[in-house]
Design an enzyme around this catalytic site. Structure first.
Site, PDB file in Angstrom:
ATOM      1  N   LYS A  66       0.842  -1.211   0.000  1.00 30.49           N
ATOM      2  CA  LYS A  66       0.000   0.000   0.000  1.00 30.49           C
ATOM      3  C   LYS A  66       0.869   1.250   0.000  1.00 30.49           C
ATOM      4  CE  LYS A  66      -2.154  -0.955   3.930  1.00 30.49           C
ATOM      5  NZ  LYS A  66      -1.640  -2.283   4.286  1.00 30.49           N
ATOM      6  N   ARG A 143      -9.642   1.235   8.582  1.00 28.15           N
ATOM      7  CA  ARG A 143      -9.265  -0.147   8.844  1.00 28.15           C
ATOM      8  C   ARG A 143     -10.361  -0.897   9.589  1.00 28.15           C
ATOM      9  NH1 ARG A 143      -3.427   0.358   8.753  1.00 28.15           N
ATOM     10  NH2 ARG A 143      -2.383  -1.608   9.090  1.00 28.15           N
ATOM     11  N   ARG A 177      11.187  -6.736   4.766  1.00 29.49           N
ATOM     12  CA  ARG A 177      11.141  -5.272   4.737  1.00 29.49           C
ATOM     13  C   ARG A 177      12.267  -4.663   5.574  1.00 29.49           C
ATOM     14  NH1 ARG A 177       5.157  -3.144   4.995  1.00 29.49           N
ATOM     15  NH2 ARG A 177       5.083  -4.132   7.035  1.00 29.49           N
ATOM     16  N   ARG A 221      11.229  -3.082  11.108  1.00 28.90           N
ATOM     17  CA  ARG A 221      10.125  -2.624  11.977  1.00 28.90           C
ATOM     18  C   ARG A 221       9.902  -3.639  13.091  1.00 28.90           C
ATOM     19  NH1 ARG A 221       5.012  -0.934   8.307  1.00 28.90           N
ATOM     20  NH2 ARG A 221       3.950  -2.114   9.932  1.00 28.90           N
ATOM     21  N   ARG A 232      -1.227  -9.687  12.621  1.00 29.78           N
ATOM     22  CA  ARG A 232      -1.734  -8.548  11.832  1.00 29.78           C
ATOM     23  C   ARG A 232      -2.627  -9.030  10.688  1.00 29.78           C
ATOM     24  NH1 ARG A 232       3.837  -6.292  10.749  1.00 29.78           N
ATOM     25  NH2 ARG A 232       2.906  -5.038   9.106  1.00 29.78           N
TER      26      ARG A 232
HETATM   27  N1  LIG Z   1      -6.473   3.084  10.776  1.00 30.26           N
HETATM   28  C1  LIG Z   1      -5.858   2.470  11.804  1.00 30.26           C
HETATM   29  N2  LIG Z   1      -6.583   2.039  12.854  1.00 30.26           N
HETATM   30  C2  LIG Z   1      -5.998   1.438  13.903  1.00 30.26           C
HETATM   31  N3  LIG Z   1      -4.677   1.193  13.997  1.00 30.26           N
HETATM   32  C3  LIG Z   1      -3.899   1.608  12.971  1.00 30.26           C
HETATM   33  C4  LIG Z   1      -4.452   2.260  11.822  1.00 30.26           C
HETATM   34  N4  LIG Z   1      -3.432   2.570  10.980  1.00 30.26           N
HETATM   35  C5  LIG Z   1      -2.315   2.108  11.557  1.00 30.26           C
HETATM   36  N5  LIG Z   1      -2.585   1.516  12.754  1.00 30.26           N
HETATM   37  C6  LIG Z   1      -1.611   0.895  13.687  1.00 30.26           C
HETATM   38  O1  LIG Z   1      -0.293   1.037  13.155  1.00 30.26           O
HETATM   39  C7  LIG Z   1       0.261  -0.250  12.836  1.00 30.26           C
HETATM   40  C8  LIG Z   1       1.111  -0.132  11.585  1.00 30.26           C
HETATM   41  O2  LIG Z   1       0.294   0.253  10.510  1.00 30.26           O
HETATM   42  P1  LIG Z   1       0.755   0.049   8.997  1.00 30.26           P
HETATM   43  O3  LIG Z   1       2.108   0.590   8.815  1.00 30.26           O
HETATM   44  O4  LIG Z   1      -0.320   0.585   8.123  1.00 30.26           O
HETATM   45  O5  LIG Z   1       0.865  -1.548   8.933  1.00 30.26           O
HETATM   46  P2  LIG Z   1       0.585  -2.696   7.891  1.00 30.26           P
HETATM   47  O6  LIG Z   1       1.927  -2.970   7.271  1.00 30.26           O
HETATM   48  O7  LIG Z   1       0.154  -3.786   8.829  1.00 30.26           O
HETATM   49  O8  LIG Z   1      -0.465  -2.344   6.887  1.00 30.26           O
HETATM   50  C9  LIG Z   1      -0.930  -1.180  12.737  1.00 30.26           C
HETATM   51  O9  LIG Z   1      -0.607  -2.542  12.972  1.00 30.26           O
HETATM   52  C10 LIG Z   1      -1.842  -0.611  13.824  1.00 30.26           C
HETATM   53  O10 LIG Z   1      -1.407  -0.996  15.113  1.00 30.26           O
END
Ligand SMILES: Nc1ncnc2c1ncn2[C@@H]1O[C@H](COP(=O)(O)OP(=O)(O)O)[C@@H](O)[C@H]1O
Length: 286
Positions: A66, A143, A177, A221, A232
């Site tokens: 994404k 989300r 990553r 990360r 996740r």
């Molecule tokens: N819209 C959201 N609602 C709730 N938690 C979020 C949201 N966006 C990000 N997070 C938190 O930040 C973390 C990292 O997000 P992100 O970098 O988008 O991860 P991913 O690689 O899992 O898509 C998520 O696992 C969650 O804990």
């Protein structure tokens, strides 16, 4: 407006909010819990300039890419890329009052509460508005169906791009990553080569290796461990998969199966978006 008020009321009176009110008294919870904050922070539309009316969302499992494609598309269209995961990581690295609680949630692969994420998003939208920008591409938000309802109540999302990849590739991509701790560049050391079965094509994604000056500064990360990535993915299927249906039912969902590595996928994505003739596409991919 009545719909929005009802949403706000539900949002404000939920038990989650009450428990956060007690727990995190440092943040402005009235503001955090308010869809109104998000609404007022949203840029005003102006159709005169390129990309200004783009209000798009990227959906997809952890590791699908994404961030990569949202960043390229934002660059191409001249709009802001807002990744809520990045906003959370900034908050974590600021060592503010919420940092340790947020770190615990993120490192368990769970979601941050809607009110905290909306608070972070509202602040970012305010910054964008202050710069006179009106378009944006969201990555990582919404989300949950609740977040989608709140967003739907305050702005008209034009398009939702749902990126898709097989689960074995998602796990390998998350584990491979790497981020340069110096320049912030994103790389991936995984070489994904999955044989096609039952008529499905071979999936080949070469590694995206860092330049020599970043090699010794790579970090991973903290939530990209196998155990947390699997959690996740589970949380995505439980909480975020219904968001796909939310937008599908509204005729806004564009399904996009990633065919392979970045060059091939980027070209096909532009074709799917009818942007393949866009004059700036080469520089955006840089
Ligand atoms: N819209 C959201 N609602 C709730 N938690 C979020 C949201 N966006 C990000 N997070 C938190 O930040 C973390 C990292 O997000 P992100 O970098 O988008 O991860 P991913 O690689 O899992 O898509 C998520 O696992 C969650 O804990």
């Amino acid at each position: 407006m009545a719909v929005l008020s009802r949403l706000m009321l539900r949002f404000r009176t939920s038990s989650t909010i009450r428990s956060f009110c007690t727990k995190y008294s440092e943040i402005d919870l009235t503001r955090a819990a308010s869809a109104e904050a998000l609404s007022s922070a949203l840029p005003v539309e102006d159709s005169k300039e390129k990309g200004r009316n783009v209000h798009w969302v990227f959906l997809g499992c952890p590791g699908v890419g994404k961030g990569t494609y949202a960043a390229r598309l934002s660059n191409l269209l001249g709009v802001s890329h807002i990744a809520t995961g990045d906003l959370v990581r900034q908050e974590l690295s600021s060592h503010g009052p919420l940092s340790s609680q947020l770190a615990e949630i993120v490192n368990q692969g769970k979601l941050i509460s809607d009110e905290i994420i909306i608070n972070l998003l509202s602040k970012r939208l305010e910054e964008i508005q202050a710069k006179g920008e009106t378009g944006f591409i969201l990555d990582g938000f919404p989300r949950t169906v609740r977040q989608a309802e709140i967003l739907e109540g305050v702005t008209d999302i034009g398009l939702v791009i749902n990126l898709k990849l097989r689960e074995e590739a998602l796990i390998a991509k998350c584990l491979g990553r790497r981020i340069c701790s110096d320049c912030g560049g994103n790389y991936n050391v995984a070489c994904i080569d999955i044989k096609g079965e039952d008529g499905s094509p071979r999936m080949y994604m070469p590694p995206l290796l860092p330049p020599p000056n970043c090699e010794s500064k790579l970090i991973t990360r903290s939530d990209d461990t196998e155990e947390v990535v699997k959690e996740r993915l589970r949380v995505y299927n439980e909480k975020s998969r219904p968001v796909e249906e939310f937008y599908r039912a509204r005729g806004k969902l564009l399904e996009f199966d990633l065919p392979g590595g970045i060059p091939e996928s980027w070209t096909k994505l532009l074709q799917a978006l009818n942007l393949d003739d866009h004059e700036d596409k080469k520089s955006a991919a840089a």
